[in-house]
Design an enzyme around this catalytic site. Structure first.
Site, mmCIF file in Angstrom:
data_model
loop_
_atom_site.group_PDB
_atom_site.id
_atom_site.type_symbol
_atom_site.label_atom_id
_atom_site.label_comp_id
_atom_site.label_asym_id
_atom_site.label_seq_id
_atom_site.Cartn_x
_atom_site.Cartn_y
_atom_site.Cartn_z
ATOM 1 N N HIS A 154 0.855 -1.195 0.000
ATOM 2 C CA HIS A 154 0.000 0.000 0.000
ATOM 3 C C HIS A 154 0.886 1.238 0.000
ATOM 4 O O HIS A 154 1.902 1.299 0.698
ATOM 5 C CB HIS A 154 -0.966 0.008 1.188
ATOM 6 N N ASP A 207 6.323 2.001 6.412
ATOM 7 C CA ASP A 207 4.931 1.571 6.285
ATOM 8 C C ASP A 207 4.204 2.469 5.292
ATOM 9 O O ASP A 207 3.582 3.436 5.671
ATOM 10 C CB ASP A 207 4.253 1.629 7.656
ATOM 11 N N GLU A 232 -4.823 1.359 2.600
ATOM 12 C CA GLU A 232 -4.705 0.334 3.639
ATOM 13 C C GLU A 232 -4.867 0.951 5.008
ATOM 14 O O GLU A 232 -5.505 0.358 5.891
ATOM 15 C CB GLU A 232 -3.345 -0.360 3.539
ATOM 16 N N GLU A 233 -4.306 2.126 5.210
ATOM 17 C CA GLU A 233 -4.416 2.782 6.508
ATOM 18 C C GLU A 233 -5.851 3.209 6.786
ATOM 19 O O GLU A 233 -6.189 3.524 7.923
ATOM 20 C CB GLU A 233 -3.484 4.002 6.569
ATOM 21 N N HIS A 280 4.378 4.832 12.234
ATOM 22 C CA HIS A 280 3.273 5.797 12.229
ATOM 23 C C HIS A 280 3.651 7.118 12.899
ATOM 24 O O HIS A 280 2.817 7.745 13.567
ATOM 25 C CB HIS A 280 2.028 5.205 12.897
#
Length: 890
Positions: free
Chosen positions: A179, A191, A225-226, A328
């Site tokens: 993603h 990420d 995705e998040e 994050h």
């Protein structure tokens, strides 16, 4: 008379012979018991060997292959980190890529599309490539997500899908997914831009290679995705190529770089694990980690569950887990992904793709469609794997051998040697004593962990992880040894030490055999772990050592060699499993919520690890002469460590070191709230800074912050406590532990949140249908709470009867939670209906709170945010955005 005298004389000789025989036997026992070992030597060697294994794991875990540099002489089918890192730098240069933002929907999408189209122009003559930009909308019910459930609605989410095939296309495909979106305030290098960058390089390699593909390869760059896994749902349930997909490789991250771990496989299809183990050059993963993740204790999830649950597709879930401190946060930058990390990931993924692309089992797994696989890597060098059915046989065999050994041992010693006891009851007593020691050790460490939390040094191990050894491992070992020494002095004092050591070993063997039996009968693949603590020690100690050197207990050197050799295999495997587990868990404790004391959790896990790891080794306690002195040494070390933690910076939990941050996460929301009555009039309004705690420490370290000092604990005054949560995690992040700095400084936001009732009609007797139109930003959440006497029985949000979220322990409200978001801005407002059935008298039908989340753009951070952030110390990392809460009555 003479015969009587002769008989008496003969009886006297017999008695003398018996006494002589008993004396010789006692001397034999005494000689065998002359094992007066030095406690310092034994336990320094034991602890040192464990330390060597740990340091080896640490060194290997931070070692990577040499990055390949691009050049004209680069061979075909060779992954190049330099090219992949070029993509990583470019994708992250767009900044945070929240779904719906310009950075995600335009910049990141255009970059990936342009790079794929460049590759398409260089495609090999034997290959063909199709590129599709999917724009998808839908909804689904997300169950057991971070220990809760809610509904997800998405509109116009974008997916970039690339399919590479031979000129004659196959009917079967496999999917590789990453993603390219990120969370707010994070550039998302780990990420998950790193995985998308690796995929771009692999597309280039495969599409320009002459290697024949038996199956199609589909690459999915998903754009949301998040957003609670929305884009992957849109792909697997709606895309035209989805039905051809037989398996999936999902790539994600819980950190920044490091070794990528296989932490979910299947369901079933054990051939996938075999394909991974036999193809990748740097395997890393364990079925123990998989079954631990399946417990639902880790507060995150991946697209893998969407492919598994909605697409019914088996696969492998692979993620980077190192350096979860930056996950994050604004620190998730390319510079924190080590050199060689992309090379390792690329080498592994390329080898796995080429393996699957030519594997006939992809199309028809045959008997390998069912079953499970036991797997464990060895230092990331190779992977041991075998079917669970073989593991069951091996496990039960080890249990049988253990019981046979204990039976044989029970026949070796006389009741006199055991001071009036039988052997088996003594073994059972030792089992119960060991288990009691485990329980007491866990309770003691849990109490100490709680004490450290209450003393103002909570999470003292978060940055300085070696504090776990000093403050948790040392007292655990000391406590275990002290209790066993007490047993030695009072329970075992009449029995020779070497016999007590033998009894302790057999008791440990029985404990591990029982664990093996229980886990095996429960169907857990992790049962191989207690089996390793059963079979190798039994074989090496009782069969190999006793045959090579029967008197190996007579010298300290031989005793240490045999003890360490018999425990070497399970010790290495256990250390590797716990190393990976702690690497993942410790950073997660910084975002595990306000309800769980992380000090208690880490203390209990650590104590159990020490108990398991040392169970055989503490038997040496019964052969040592100076254990009390060694215990005093451990107590002194522990006391010094506690003083250092309490009174020096070594005990401070967080760090703002720019080269290796481990910061405290802060969630400051500039919030505006409006409460409306049934006529639409505003009855209450307020605004200010809502500060939500992300960890157990809360605001205790901000005692001198002006904003915190002038804030109040939040009181519940509406659905979901009157607070605009992005997802329903009030059970983790207690709203009553958050604070509200109310200053009536309204944020300026566009578009504002509006909920309009556009229709009301009766669809069935006693059933009203209310139709609504909602407008607002690209991220909104909605709480629906029927009034007393009304029940929500149907809606257009999703198929099936609506299900409320799990109730908080302090609330009895029936609340339905809906998460809404869109990527590309829709042409029309979000419209839906709700059907309510009257179950009693009610003047109003329902109350609905519609919350807006402004996660990006110019409205993302306000002047109030800037003032608050400027007041924070450098060891914090804020993730701010603007939220609105609008409550309506209908």
């Amino acid at each position: 008379m003479e015969s009587v005298t002769r008989r008496r004389h003969q009886m006297g000789h017999d008695k003398e012979d018996d006494n002589l025989g008993n004396q010789q036997n006692d001397e034999k026992i005494q000689n065998r018991s002359q094992t007066n070992f030095d406690a310092y030597t034994i336990f320094f060697v034991y602890v040192g060997s464990a330390g060597i294994i740990y340091l080896l794991m640490y060194f290997l875990f931070n070692s990577f292959p040499k990055p390949i540099i691009d050049g004209p002489d680069l061979s075909e089918n060779i992954f190049c980190e330099e090219r992949a890192r070029y993509h990583l730098e470019n994708i992250t240069s767009f900044g945070p890529r929240v779904a719906g933002s310009y950075a995600n929907e335009v910049q990141a999408k255009n970059y990936i599309m342009s790079e794929v189209k460049k590759i398409e122009k260089q495609i090999h003559a034997s290959k063909q490539m199709e590129i599709d930009l999917q724009v998808t909308s839908g909804s689904f019910h997300l169950v057991n997500f971070i220990q809760t459930n809610f509904y997800s609605v998405y509109r116009n989410m974008q997916n970039i899908v690339v399919k590479i095939t031979e000129q004659e296309e196959s009917d079967d495909s496999f999917l590789i997914n990453c993603h390219h979106d990120s969370v707010s305030s994070s550039p998302g290098a780990g990420d998950n831009a790193v995985s998308c960058s690796v995929m771009l390089e692999i597309i280039k390699i495969i599409s320009t290679s002459s290697v024949k593909l038996k199956h199609n390869v589909i690459f999915l760059f998903n754009g949301a995705e998040e957003n609670m896994l929305q884009a992957s749902h849109g792909f697997i349930t709606q895309h035209k190529w989805a039905k051809s997909i037989k398996t999936v490789i999902n790539l994600d991250s819980a950190g920044a770089g490091g070794w990528e771990v296989v932490f979910q496989t299947g369901p079933e299809h054990p051939w996938l694990v075999a394909a991974y183990a036999e193809s990748v050059p740097h395997p890393f993963g364990s079925v123990v980690g998989q079954e631990f993740f399946e417990l639902g204790l880790i507060p995150s999830d991946t697209d893998f569950r969407i492919f598994r649950d909605f697409g019914k597709i088996p696969g492998l879930d692979i993620a980077h887990i190192a350096n979860g401190y930056v996950y994050h946060t604004k620190y998730d930058q390319p510079k924190f992904i080590p050199s060689g990390c992309l090379q390792r990931a690329g080498d592994n993924l390329l080898a796995l793709i080429l393996k699957l692309a030519t594997n006939p089992k992809l199309a028809d797994p045959g008997l390998d469609r069912h079953g499970s696989m036991i797997f464990i890597d060895v230092f990331g060098i190779f992977m041991i794997h075998y079917p669970l059915r073989i593991g069951i046989i091996l496990n039960y065999l080890s249990v049988a051998l253990s019981f046979l050994h204990i039976y044989k041992s029970s026949t070796k010693y006389t009741i006199k040697e055991l001071k009036g006891w039988s052997y088996v009851p003594l073994v059972m007593c030792s089992v119960l004593a060991s288990l009691l020691v485990w329980v007491l050790c866990a309770v003691l460490l849990a109490g100490f962990g709680l004490t450290m939390s209450l003393s103002g040094r909570a999470m003292f191990w978060f940055t300085h992880t070696y504090n776990i050894f000093l403050v948790f491992i040392i007292p655990s070992l000391a406590f275990i040894l002290r209790l066993h020494h007490y047993l030695k002095e009072y329970f075992w004092k009449k029995i020779q030490p070497f016999l007590v050591e033998e009894i302790h070993f057999d008791a440990s063997l029985l404990i591990w055999s029982i664990f093996t039996f229980i886990l095996t009968t429960s169907g857990l693949a992790s049962s191989f772990m207690p089996m390793l603590w059963t079979l190798p020690p039994l074989v090496i100690r009782e069969y190999v050592a006793n045959n090579i050197k029967p008197n190996w207990k007579s010298s300290l050197h031989s005793y240490l060699v045999v003890s360490l050799a018999s425990s070497a295999i399970p010790a290495v495997v256990t250390m590797e499993v716990f190393f990976g587990m702690f690497s993942l868990i410790i950073p997660i404790m910084g975002r595990s919520g306000t309800e769980l004391s992380p000090d208690v959790a880490i203390a209990v896990i650590t104590s159990l690890f020490v108990c398991l790891y040392s169970q055989y080794l503490v038997g040496a306690n019964y052969l040592c002469h100076n254990l009390k002195s060694f215990l005093m040494f451990l107590a002194s070390c522990f006391a010094v460590a506690v003083l250092l933690v309490l009174f020096t910076p070594l005990g401070f939990p967080f760090s703002g070191n720019p080269n290796g941050p481990s910061p405290k996460r802060v969630l400051p929301f500039h919030m505006q709230r409006k409460f409306h009555d049934e006529n639409g009039s505003v009855t209450k309004a307020d605004s200010g800074l809502w500060i939500l705690n992300f960890d157990y420490i809360g605001n205790s370290l901000f005692y001198d912050n002006e904003f915190i000092k002038n804030s109040k604990l939040k009181e519940c005054d509406g659905p979901n406590c009157g607070l605009p949560y992005l997802i329903p995690v009030g059970h983790m992040l207690d709203p009553r532990q958050s604070v509200y700095y109310m200053n009536h400084e309204d944020p300026i936001v566009t578009p504002p949140v509006k909920l309009k009732l556009i229709g009301r009609r009766t669809v069935l007797p006693e059933v009203q249908r209310l139709t609504f139109q909602a407008t607002g930003p690209d991220h909104m959440t909605m709480y629906i709470v029927p009034h007393a006497g009304m029940e929500l029985v149907d809606w257009s949000i999703d198929r099936g009867h609506p299900t409320p979220v799990s109730k908080r322990k302090d609330s009895n409200e029936t609340l339905y939670f809906v998460y809404y978001s869109h990527g590309v801005k829709p042409d029309s407002p979000w419209q839906f209906y709700l059907d309510f059935k009257a179950t009693g008298e009610a003047t109003l039908v329902t109350e609905i709170a519609l919350c807006g989340h402004y996660l990006h753009g110019d409205q993302h951070i306000t002047p109030l945010h800037e003032r608050f952030i400027a007041s924070l110390p450098d060891w914090t990392v804020p993730n701010p955005w603007v939220v609105t809460y609008n409550l309506y009555q209908f």
